[in-house]
Write an enzyme that holds these catalytic residues in place. Structure first.
Site, PDB file in Angstrom:
ATOM      1  N   THR B  72       0.844  -1.197   0.000  1.00 24.60           N
ATOM      2  CA  THR B  72       0.000   0.000   0.000  1.00 24.60           C
ATOM      3  C   THR B  72       0.877   1.243   0.000  1.00 24.60           C
ATOM      4  O   THR B  72       0.660   2.177  -0.768  1.00 24.60           O
ATOM      5  CB  THR B  72      -0.944  -0.009   1.210  1.00 24.60           C
ATOM      6  OG1 THR B  72      -1.833  -1.118   1.068  1.00 24.60           O
ATOM      7  CG2 THR B  72      -1.758   1.268   1.302  1.00 24.60           C
ATOM      8  N   ASN B 151      -4.578  -9.792  -8.772  1.00 26.34           N
ATOM      9  CA  ASN B 151      -4.728 -10.524  -7.517  1.00 26.34           C
ATOM     10  C   ASN B 151      -5.966 -11.403  -7.479  1.00 26.34           C
ATOM     11  O   ASN B 151      -6.001 -12.398  -6.776  1.00 26.34           O
ATOM     12  CB  ASN B 151      -4.745  -9.546  -6.344  1.00 26.34           C
ATOM     13  CG  ASN B 151      -5.719  -8.410  -6.546  1.00 26.34           C
ATOM     14  OD1 ASN B 151      -5.716  -7.744  -7.586  1.00 26.34           O
ATOM     15  ND2 ASN B 151      -6.567  -8.192  -5.567  1.00 26.34           N
ATOM     16  N   HIS B 201       4.977 -10.246   2.564  1.00 29.74           N
ATOM     17  CA  HIS B 201       4.115 -11.323   3.088  1.00 29.74           C
ATOM     18  C   HIS B 201       3.397 -12.093   1.992  1.00 29.74           C
ATOM     19  O   HIS B 201       2.714 -13.076   2.267  1.00 29.74           O
ATOM     20  CB  HIS B 201       3.114 -10.779   4.112  1.00 29.74           C
ATOM     21  CG  HIS B 201       1.963 -10.017   3.530  1.00 29.74           C
ATOM     22  ND1 HIS B 201       0.727 -10.588   3.359  1.00 29.74           N
ATOM     23  CD2 HIS B 201       1.864  -8.752   3.088  1.00 29.74           C
ATOM     24  CE1 HIS B 201      -0.095  -9.679   2.832  1.00 29.74           C
ATOM     25  NE2 HIS B 201       0.582  -8.562   2.666  1.00 29.74           N
ATOM     26  N   THR B 237      12.641   4.982  10.976  1.00 25.26           N
ATOM     27  CA  THR B 237      13.606   3.968  11.376  1.00 25.26           C
ATOM     28  C   THR B 237      13.396   2.678  10.596  1.00 25.26           C
ATOM     29  O   THR B 237      12.261   2.225  10.421  1.00 25.26           O
ATOM     30  CB  THR B 237      13.479   3.692  12.888  1.00 25.26           C
ATOM     31  OG1 THR B 237      13.738   4.903  13.570  1.00 25.26           O
ATOM     32  CG2 THR B 237      14.443   2.613  13.351  1.00 25.26           C
ATOM     33  N   CYS B 325     -21.374  -9.627  -1.063  1.00 22.56           N
ATOM     34  CA  CYS B 325     -21.691  -9.879   0.340  1.00 22.56           C
ATOM     35  C   CYS B 325     -20.438  -9.954   1.214  1.00 22.56           C
ATOM     36  O   CYS B 325     -20.534  -9.857   2.436  1.00 22.56           O
ATOM     37  CB  CYS B 325     -22.490 -11.167   0.479  1.00 22.56           C
ATOM     38  SG  CYS B 325     -24.034 -11.117  -0.421  1.00 22.56           S
TER      39      CYS B 325
HETATM   40  S1  FES Z   1     -24.726  -9.484   2.061  1.00 18.31           S
HETATM   41 FE1  FES Z   1     -26.044  -9.915   0.474  1.00 18.31          FE
HETATM   42  S2  FES Z   1     -27.778 -10.651   1.539  1.00 18.31           S
HETATM   43 FE2  FES Z   1     -26.271 -10.593   3.011  1.00 18.31          FE
END
Ligand code: FES
Lengths: 126, 395
Positions: B72, B151, B201, B237, B325
């Site tokens: 980053t 990535n 890493h 440092t 999600c």
């Molecule tokens: S994040 Fe899509 S319904 Fe839960």
């Protein structure tokens, strides 16, 4: 992972009432405006009481668990009482959801409203 | 239950040999490399030896390596540092639609500062077309930044070709090589880059340390001011144990790369074949051949990624997803959208990234459990129900 409660994981592992009712009295399909997930809820109604409910959900663990939970909560309830169930109540019944996942429970509550609307439409048509 | 880690692209465990080399620098050799006394001089020579190792592996000169806190910082330094240093020459920056957030968010911040940004599209395999780069260049272009390997989907970009275009026009060229370093050969002259970011890493080194390669003569404004470490290109440092660990990890990765990349590619192909053979409507994302040896990204149509990840986790298998999600913004991966996947298909994509400790058995186990997981979730999916009732098979 998401640090879901045991109850959420239980409903995710063994979702109750998966599927669609063939001769449903009301079907509600709703998309989650936040993430695009989809839930479909079908209900069977007799004398204004929900006697059966089934769901199908395309979504995250929380979406599946809340879908499963709401089918359990509305079965045996009158339409009026079922509509009083808020998304918060569903989340509470699952011992809570991670804050980031509260929006997922809205899906279940909205799908229920749509299913009831659909049921009322049908009844009017009769 | 034996846990299976297939998320090496997120981070790798540090190699125990790396840790062994680092340990004395926490205790015995703790001196500040900037101090004149013997404690400092000891660690100073360790830092310089590490610099030599890292630069040698990249085909660079030692003083072209600037040690930083990770990718980053390296990406921020490269982009902001160039933009500010060359502001009087122009304000146009060219980048791609599939960069890591540490590049795309930095570029977005530069846009607010008045820089003009061209975000190049990619084809369905996630490949940038060098011709598009050429066409995007105008007299105000000061910087081109295109990642070496993606990535999420593992596609390897034609960096050398783009490098040539940039060189001919004397435009500073940066590549984020975080995913490729230690996994495939990276040479700064072959790639013709002026700036290159690396993160330890990701190749079995420690977290919190990385480097930026800065070709001699490249104008760059520092991000951090303070002491005169790193020839005033990065104050602060030195993270001596981290820097020593970086060199050790780079050396080990380099020594084993020829053999290890072939081993991983064989496992990767077995995994891709196994999954797409056993699961219907599962499709590979990324380039079929120009891809990292350890990356398999697969979309499972009609189902959502987090629920797949949870189900895999229940089997002890760790992977990652491009699903909305699982992201804090609730947007599906910008990379998967950029290669043209629909919202739903992007939602159901899983990245399996293999590494040094991935075995045949691990791959076999994933292939064994996935069909069950997918069909269980599909039974629950309204999208799958629609697809079966309409009799459509999407490919
Ligand atoms: S994040 Fe899509 S319904 Fe839960």
């Amino acid at each position: 992972m998401e640090s879901y409660s045991d109850k959420v994981m239980d409903h995710f592992r063994k979702p109750r009432n998966v599927g669609a009712i063939d001769d449903a009295d009301g079907v509600g399909k709703e998309g989650n405006p936040m993430c695009g997930d989809i839930m479909e809820l079908s209900i069977k109604v007799k004398d204004d009481t929900i006697i059966d409910a089934k769901f199908r959900t395309f979504g995250c663990g929380a979406a599946i668990a809340t879908s499963s939970m709401i089918t359990e909560m509305i079965k045996g309830k009158s339409i009026q009482d079922a509509l009083k169930i808020s998304n918060r109540a569903v989340a509470e019944a699952l011992d809570g959801l991670p804050a980031k996942k509260m929006h997922c429970s809205v899906l279940a509550a909205d799908a229920l409203k749509k299913a009831v609307d659909d049921y009322r439409e049908h009844r009017k048509a009769l | 239950m034996k846990r299976i880690y297939l998320d090496y692209a997120a981070t790798t465990p540090a190699d125990p040999r790396v840790i062994d080399e680092m340990l004395p620098f926490f205790t015995e050799h703790f001196g500040n490399p900037s101090s004149v006394h013997s404690f400092g001089q000891e660690t100073k020579s360790a830092v310089e030896a590490a610099r030599e190792t890292v630069s040698g592996l990249l085909g660079a000169a030692p003083d072209e390596i600037v040690f930083v806190s990770g990718a980053t910082e390296a990406n921020n330094t490269a982009l902001k540092g160039t933009a500010f240093a060359k502001r009087d020459k122009g304000n146009h920056i060219i980048t791609s639609a599939i960069e890591h957030h540490s590049v795309s968010e930095t570029v977005a911040a530069l846009k607010k500062e008045g820089f003009r940004i061209t975000n190049l599209p990619v084809d369905r395999y996630g490949m940038v077309d060098p011709d598009d780069v050429k066409k995007a260049i105008d007299e105000k272009t000061i910087l081109i930044s295109i990642m070496h390997a993606n990535n999420e989907i593992g596609t390897i970009q034609p960096i050398a070709e783009i490098g040539k275009i940039a060189r001919e026009r004397s435009i500073t060229f940066h590549t984020d090589a975080v995913q490729s370093l230690g996994h495939i050969p990276v040479n700064v002259d072959d790639l013709d880059v002026d700036l290159l970011s690396g993160s330890s890493h990701k190749f079995y080194g420690p977290k919190g340390v990385g480097f930026l390669y800065v070709r001699k003569g490249t104008k760059l404004t520092a991000l951090l001011f303070g002491g005169d470490q790193e020839k005033r290109r990065r104050a602060g440092t030195h993270n001596t144990p981290g820097i020593v660990g970086t060199a050790a990890a780079a050396r080990i990765a380099h020594e084993s790369m020829a053999e290890e990349s072939v081993r991983e590619a064989v496992l990767r192909d077995r995994l891709i074949k196994g999954i797409t053979g056993a699961v219907q409507d599962a499709s590979l994302n990324g380039h079929p051949t120009m891809r990292l040896p350890n990356n398999a990204n697969i979309s499972f149509h009609f189902i959502e990624g987090e629920s797949i990840l949870l189900s895999l986790d229940m089997e002890g298998i760790a992977a990652s997803s491009g699903s909305a999600c699982t992201s804090s913004t609730l947007e599906p991966s910008h990379v998967l959208l950029a290669i043209g996947l629909s919202h739903e298909v992007a939602h159901g994509s899983i990245r399996f990234s293999l590494g040094r400790w991935t075995t045949d058995e691990d791959v076999a186990r994933v292939i064994e459990v996935l069909p069950g997981i997918v069909s269980r979730l599909r039974v629950m999916s309204p999208l799958f129900a629609e697809r079966t009732s309409h009799g459509i098979v999407q490919r």
